[in-house]
Design an enzyme around this catalytic site. Structure first.
Site, PDB file in Angstrom:
ATOM      1  N   TYR A  13      39.903  26.950  27.405  1.00 25.77           N
ATOM      2  CA  TYR A  13      38.791  27.913  26.787  1.00 25.77           C
ATOM      3  C   TYR A  13      38.691  27.415  25.449  1.00 25.77           C
ATOM      4  CZ  TYR A  13      39.219  30.846  30.944  1.00 25.77           C
ATOM      5  OH  TYR A  13      39.079  31.263  32.420  1.00 25.77           O
ATOM      6  N   LYS A  56      49.857  23.711  37.642  1.00 36.07           N
ATOM      7  CA  LYS A  56      49.404  22.797  38.416  1.00 36.07           C
ATOM      8  C   LYS A  56      49.805  21.282  38.075  1.00 36.07           C
ATOM      9  CE  LYS A  56      46.164  22.201  41.860  1.00 36.07           C
ATOM     10  NZ  LYS A  56      46.524  22.457  43.324  1.00 36.07           N
ATOM     11  N   ASP A  63      47.454  27.309  43.160  1.00 35.16           N
ATOM     12  CA  ASP A  63      46.722  27.693  44.386  1.00 35.16           C
ATOM     13  C   ASP A  63      47.786  28.543  45.237  1.00 35.16           C
ATOM     14  OD1 ASP A  63      48.355  25.265  44.257  1.00 35.16           O
ATOM     15  OD2 ASP A  63      47.153  24.453  45.770  1.00 35.16           O
ATOM     16  N   ASP A  73      43.376  34.122  33.614  1.00 32.87           N
ATOM     17  CA  ASP A  73      42.044  34.873  33.454  1.00 32.87           C
ATOM     18  C   ASP A  73      42.090  35.358  34.906  1.00 32.87           C
ATOM     19  OD1 ASP A  73      39.687  36.012  33.105  1.00 32.87           O
ATOM     20  OD2 ASP A  73      38.937  34.003  32.536  1.00 32.87           O
ATOM     21  N   ASP A  79      42.982  39.046  37.223  1.00 28.78           N
ATOM     22  CA  ASP A  79      41.862  39.804  37.740  1.00 28.78           C
ATOM     23  C   ASP A  79      42.085  40.273  39.359  1.00 28.78           C
ATOM     24  OD1 ASP A  79      40.345  40.173  35.544  1.00 28.78           O
ATOM     25  OD2 ASP A  79      38.511  39.701  36.540  1.00 28.78           O
TER      26      ASP A  79
END
Ligand code: NAD
Length: 360
Positions: free
Chosen positions: A142, A193, A225, A249, A253
């Protein structure tokens, strides 16, 4: 010594829910003789309307001077059309996070047994869920440079971002997570990852190195994943999860939704000295703003987290959390957590019920 609390009501339902948290803080301040001094300031859309910018200098100064910050929420459609991204409400929050170096985002996902039916997952999968997601907040893809949007030769449009962490950034968020795990059930799962992204190969290496300093914490690793899958398959296998900004992020959620109501979930963003900004996980809910029906419990629980993590007042925090559990036991519910046979209440009634439980 007095402790300075900066309160930022923000936009939409922000002022309504923060008013209830304020009632609770005022009472515990008195009951536990905490010496809290509370001050309010403008941020987000409210600040744009009053001053033209989302983070006025006096708000930033007050944030720097405060021991901790409690925020409602920012944003709303009336500010979303400004083509200048610097004059968007979210810039107010990002500015505080960046200026104060709030790199550690703590997002608990707790399912109160009274609300087990509110989850879309089977009660046996989620009942009693209590996990903590630790997300790196000021680095990663980000913020990485270079970034941009351009038109290449031949008129082909291209967008690009850079996923970068250095070992110091990884180590400091790792420490936050190991410390949190140490204070809980001593299980930490680091999500990356590393089979595809070099930056997360480094992430994994640094987490393994840190683990030598925390022999009492059991460290495991999981690809993102698989973590997404495990979170909805068997979320109770986790205690603390630590991950980078983008994965955090998304996973936080998803974890929030395991609990059925975003109106119940607090969060904290901390610097290296445990100074922090505390806020509910939800946004400013413009669709219900001004109606007095928003759930104030996430903000009240954020105030409890503030007492625990930034002010070292764990007993006052415990008491607030117990009071919230008690009002749920009494069957009181705002619309977002309402179910058959329960008593529907508004924002102020819910806040008053928590205050009454604290007084009892
Ligand atoms: P939202 O979380 O505001 O609302 C999503 C849904 O949940 C809405 O239906 C809303 O009514 C409901 N809801 C949220 N909080 C609730 C509460 N306490 N009680 C009852 N119901 C509640 O998300 P959104 O609609 O995507 O965003 C609305 C605005 O909030 C946008 O401007 C967005 O940018 C902003 N936002 C701000 C923050 C923040 O301040 N940290 C975070 C997320 C979104």
């Amino acid at each position: 010594m007095a402790k300075k609390i900066l309160i930022l009501p923000g936009d939409g339902i922000g002022p309504e829910i923060v008013a209830e948290a304020r009632k609770v803080l005022d009472l515990v301040n008195e009951q536990f003789n905490l010496g809290l001094e509370m001050q309010e300031a403008l941020v987000g859309g409210a600040a744009i309307d009053a001053t033209g910018i989302p983070l006025p200098a006096e708000t930033l100064e007050a944030a720097q001077a405060a021991d901790a910050i409690l925020l409602g929420a920012v944003g709303g459609p009336q500010w979303d059309t400004n083509p200048d991204f610097q004059i968007r409400p979210e810039k107010g929050l990002l500015g505080i996070r960046a200026n104060l170096g709030l790199f550690g985002n703590l997002r608990p996902a707790i399912l109160y047994p009274q609300l087990a039916h509110a989850s879309t997952l089977k009660p046996e999968v989620v009942s009693g869920l209590d996990i903590l997601i630790v997300r790196e907040l000021t680095g990663g893809i980000y913020f990485g440079q270079p970034r941009g949007y351009r038109t290449k030769e031949g008129g082909v449009r291209e967008g690009f971002n850079t996923y970068v962490y250095d070992e110091n950034e990884i180590r400091r968020i790792g420490r936050v997570a190991f410390e949190a795990a140490r204070a809980r059930n001593k299980k930490l799962c680091s999500v990356d990852k590393a089979n595809v992204l070099e930056v997360t190969v480094l992430w994994r290496e640094v987490m393994n190195e840190l683990s030598a300093e925390y022999p009492d914490v059991e460290l495991s690793h999981m690809y993102v994943d698989n973590a997404a899958m495990q979170l909805v398959r068997a979320p109770k296998q986790f205690d603390v999860i630590v991950t980078g900004n983008m994965f955090g992020d998304i996973l936080s959620d998803a974890a929030a939704m395991l609990t059925g109501s975003i109106g119940m979930l607090p969060s904290a963003s901390l610097d290296a000295n445990n100074k922090g900004m505390y806020e509910p996980c939800h946004g400013s809910a413009p669709d219900i703003a001004g109606q007095g029906i928003a759930n104030p419990l996430a903000t009240i629980l954020s105030a409890a987290m503030m007492l625990r993590y930034s002010l070292g007042e764990g007993a006052a925090a415990d008491k607030i959390e117990a009071a919230v559990s008690q009002v749920l036991d009494q069957g009181l519910r705002t619309g977002d957590i309402m179910s058959e046979g329960m008593q529907r209440v508004g924002t102020a009634e819910m806040g008053d019920a928590v205050v009454a439980a604290l007084r009892a």
